[in-house]
Scaffold this motif. Sequence first.
Motif, short mmCIF file in Angstrom:
data_model
loop_
_atom_site.label_atom_id
_atom_site.label_comp_id
_atom_site.label_asym_id
_atom_site.label_seq_id
_atom_site.Cartn_x
_atom_site.Cartn_y
_atom_site.Cartn_z
N LYS A 171 45.25 17.32 8.58
CA LYS A 171 44.76 17.16 9.95
C LYS A 171 43.60 16.17 10.00
O LYS A 171 43.51 15.32 10.89
CB LYS A 171 44.32 18.51 10.50
CG LYS A 171 43.94 18.48 11.97
CD LYS A 171 43.66 19.88 12.50
CE LYS A 171 43.34 19.84 13.99
NZ LYS A 171 43.07 21.19 14.54
N GLU A 172 42.71 16.26 9.02
CA GLU A 172 41.57 15.35 8.96
C GLU A 172 42.03 13.92 8.66
O GLU A 172 41.50 12.95 9.21
CB GLU A 172 40.59 15.82 7.89
CG GLU A 172 39.35 14.93 7.73
CD GLU A 172 38.45 14.93 8.95
OE1 GLU A 172 37.55 14.08 9.00
OE2 GLU A 172 38.64 15.78 9.86
N GLN A 173 43.04 13.80 7.79
CA GLN A 173 43.57 12.47 7.47
C GLN A 173 44.18 11.80 8.70
O GLN A 173 43.97 10.61 8.94
CB GLN A 173 44.62 12.58 6.37
CG GLN A 173 44.03 12.79 4.99
CD GLN A 173 45.11 12.95 3.96
OE1 GLN A 173 46.07 13.67 4.17
NE2 GLN A 173 44.96 12.27 2.84
N SER A 226 51.10 -0.13 -1.79
CA SER A 226 52.53 -0.06 -2.09
C SER A 226 52.79 0.52 -3.47
O SER A 226 53.87 1.06 -3.73
CB SER A 226 53.16 -1.45 -1.99
OG SER A 226 53.16 -1.90 -0.64
N LEU A 227 51.79 0.42 -4.36
CA LEU A 227 51.89 1.04 -5.68
C LEU A 227 51.43 2.50 -5.65
O LEU A 227 51.36 3.16 -6.69
CB LEU A 227 51.04 0.26 -6.69
CG LEU A 227 51.62 -1.07 -7.17
CD1 LEU A 227 50.55 -1.89 -7.89
CD2 LEU A 227 52.81 -0.83 -8.09
N HIS A 228 51.11 2.99 -4.44
CA HIS A 228 50.65 4.37 -4.23
C HIS A 228 49.26 4.62 -4.79
O HIS A 228 48.86 5.77 -4.97
CB HIS A 228 51.64 5.39 -4.80
CG HIS A 228 53.07 5.09 -4.49
ND1 HIS A 228 53.54 5.00 -3.20
CD2 HIS A 228 54.12 4.84 -5.31
CE1 HIS A 228 54.83 4.71 -3.22
NE2 HIS A 228 55.21 4.60 -4.49
N ASN A 229 48.52 3.57 -5.03
CA ASN A 229 47.12 3.70 -5.48
C ASN A 229 46.22 3.75 -4.24
O ASN A 229 45.44 2.83 -3.97
CB ASN A 229 46.72 2.53 -6.37
CG ASN A 229 47.57 2.44 -7.61
OD1 ASN A 229 48.06 3.44 -8.12
ND2 ASN A 229 47.74 1.23 -8.12
N TYR A 230 46.35 4.83 -3.47
CA TYR A 230 45.70 4.88 -2.16
C TYR A 230 44.18 4.87 -2.23
O TYR A 230 43.53 4.18 -1.45
CB TYR A 230 46.18 6.13 -1.41
CG TYR A 230 47.68 6.22 -1.29
CD1 TYR A 230 48.41 5.21 -0.66
CD2 TYR A 230 48.38 7.29 -1.84
CE1 TYR A 230 49.79 5.27 -0.56
CE2 TYR A 230 49.77 7.36 -1.75
CZ TYR A 230 50.47 6.36 -1.12
OH TYR A 230 51.83 6.42 -1.03
N GLU A 231 43.62 5.62 -3.16
CA GLU A 231 42.17 5.66 -3.26
C GLU A 231 41.60 4.30 -3.65
O GLU A 231 40.59 3.86 -3.12
CB GLU A 231 41.73 6.72 -4.29
CG GLU A 231 41.67 8.13 -3.74
CD GLU A 231 40.69 8.25 -2.59
OE1 GLU A 231 39.52 7.82 -2.73
OE2 GLU A 231 41.07 8.77 -1.53
N LYS A 232 42.27 3.63 -4.57
CA LYS A 232 41.80 2.30 -4.98
C LYS A 232 41.91 1.32 -3.83
O LYS A 232 41.00 0.50 -3.60
CB LYS A 232 42.63 1.81 -6.17
CG LYS A 232 42.12 0.49 -6.74
CD LYS A 232 42.77 0.18 -8.07
CE LYS A 232 42.13 -1.06 -8.71
NZ LYS A 232 42.66 -1.34 -10.05
N ASN A 284 47.01 3.79 4.53
CA ASN A 284 46.68 4.57 3.34
C ASN A 284 46.49 6.04 3.66
O ASN A 284 46.98 6.93 2.95
CB ASN A 284 45.40 4.02 2.68
CG ASN A 284 45.67 2.81 1.80
OD1 ASN A 284 46.22 2.93 0.72
ND2 ASN A 284 45.29 1.64 2.28
N LEU A 285 45.76 6.30 4.73
CA LEU A 285 45.52 7.69 5.13
C LEU A 285 46.81 8.40 5.50
O LEU A 285 47.01 9.57 5.19
CB LEU A 285 44.54 7.72 6.31
CG LEU A 285 43.09 7.35 5.95
CD1 LEU A 285 42.32 6.95 7.19
CD2 LEU A 285 42.42 8.52 5.24
#
Length: 694
Positions: free
Chosen positions: A651-653, A577-583, A620-621
């Motif tokens: 597309k991969e995501q 929700s904080l947009h820290n997707y990788e974390k 997340n993806l």
Amino acid sequence: MLRVGSWLYGKKPANASTQSLDSLSEVKDSATLILNDDVDGAENGLAKGTSTFHNLGKGVVAFVRATLGFEQEIMRQGASERLYEAETSAASEQHRAQHNSHAPNAFRSEIYAPGTEYALCQAIAQLMSAVVGVLNESLTESIKAFYRLRKAYIALDAIMKMEEKFMELRDPNRDLLNSSSDLSKAGPVRSDTISKSSEKGQLISTEEKDLAKSLSGMGINEPASDVSGTSTPNGSNIITHDPDSDIFQNEIDIFVHSGANFCFGILLLLISMVPPAFSKLLSIIGFRGDKQRGLRMLWQASKFHNLIGAMAALALLGYYNGFVRYCDIMPDPTPGEDDVEGYPQERLDALLAEMRSRFPNSRLWLAEESRMMGANKDLEGALELLSSDNKSPLKQVEALCTFEKSLNALFLHRYDVCCDAFIECVDLNSWSRSLYYYIAGACHVALYRQCIVSDPKQAEKHAAAAAEYIRKAPSHAGRKKFMARQLPFDVFVTRKIAKWEARAKDWNVPLVNAIGVDPIEEMIFFWNGHSRMTEAQLEESLARLAWCDSDANETWSREGAEEKAILDLIRAAVHRSLHNYEKAKQILKTKVLNHEKALFKGHLRDDWVLPAAHFEMAANLWMERPTYQALHGLSGKATTESGEKKPLNEKEQVRKCKEYLEHAARWESYELDARIGLKVTAAMEALNRWESTH
């Protein structure tokens, strides 16, 4: 023939006598009062007549009361009886209208066959009866409900075909677009179909198998002649005109058109929203939803300044501010098209403003405004809106307002307000008292943790209050059932508290010290409160979660991998929700999804963690796609942990996103699978739409 529901529309029927018009006006004014919180006025006005539309009006009033408050007693004694009376009365009137259709003074619609308005009355009564039946505690009533749904679907489909034919004759050059939702395609239920579904991983519970067999025995799945070639269009061959169009020359047509769009729309929408396991069952017995078509029909119905239009508006506001904001993976809006599957902010604002203007005395619409504010990250305003001393005379509306107030306070970490509001819910609503007591106790757990160091005496008071409320919860669980099954949160609460009690005994500590992950943060996760929070509020959630595995928590060292995985799952959800997707993805991969299923299976275990984690990975993806980033003004947010911008292949995501969703959709039965399944169903639809356009 002309005694039609003027309470549902504004124009006067041709050739109607003054006496008939007076009666219709009386029904119109009376029935609409229910949406202005004046239930007594509605009941008194409708009691003056005995026509089909008076009966239907009484049924609608009872239905609104029953479904707003989920009150079983009202459902059994009020709504069910009234709706049955309306249905039988409408059937009689329809027969009479068809028999007298050639009389010199009989009304003839250019769009609909004689008696269609009464066929619609039956369908409305059947649809509402079906909803009441499904919400009822009896499995037998639930089975009957599907039979009513079938009958209502057939009637509504036939009405839409009449509109299709009318539009085709009006403009033969229009293209006819076939609908994708054909009820009759599924064919009969077969035991081998169910077993094959199980072999493919589409697991269906024993209770659902029994339900499917029962429905098959009632003939619900057999294709009906009048829907065998369903071609109700979802494109150019439908009526999308405004109420003042020359198409609507009389109030009968207005009633039928708005009513059919509302009923069919809500039916298609609800079927499209059910969780994967149950949607498989519905598909087997012949029901398929169509979310986009259903939403468009509801928007069309909402154009009309009548009771049906107001109920359509209520359904739309509830869907967008409740369901859409509850789900994380929704279709991308298509530029240049009328977006109904995303979140049409301007249309919703205008719709709510109109309803507030039409029904100024109702707190029902105030609750909807609060939900909209919360959905748009203004939780402070949402809470304040419902914190006045004004009360609704309609208990069910007041219960709804109090519950919304409770959730807003929950998301804001206003523990005192949240606790008091949920205890108030106990007196206003009997639907899930175990959950209300559980959350009230959880609030005191949070308060205990806040002052355990700074104010030990106050901490002890909170510990005692937490134990009192938490231990009250199990005694109220299981009293309400849905389709003869315990409510999901009742099962969750009972199991969770038993787990804490066992740990308190094993560790020889007070109950409050045997609680692991902050139960408030866990509940915020289940209600998707993080999507409603500002950055500062999300950071507060992270701070509450940080206490759990800090040195301040003396029992955390005794926790096993299961409880630690729950903490990391919720922490990952906050980072998303904080947009820290990788974390968020890194936490999920290394601290949650790395565990085997066996860790979460067994007595008192939290078996919902892994399927929820698979959904979180998918979310997340989906959200770090370039398209999503651009549409939501988040460009540049998708970064690596080192802070560098990450090149993304959409597309991969989407492919990986679908893999995680399919894992979640195929998961065996687990606690809260219905709740998490709602999000999975919506997500799979969004991905299917993306694939169809790419």
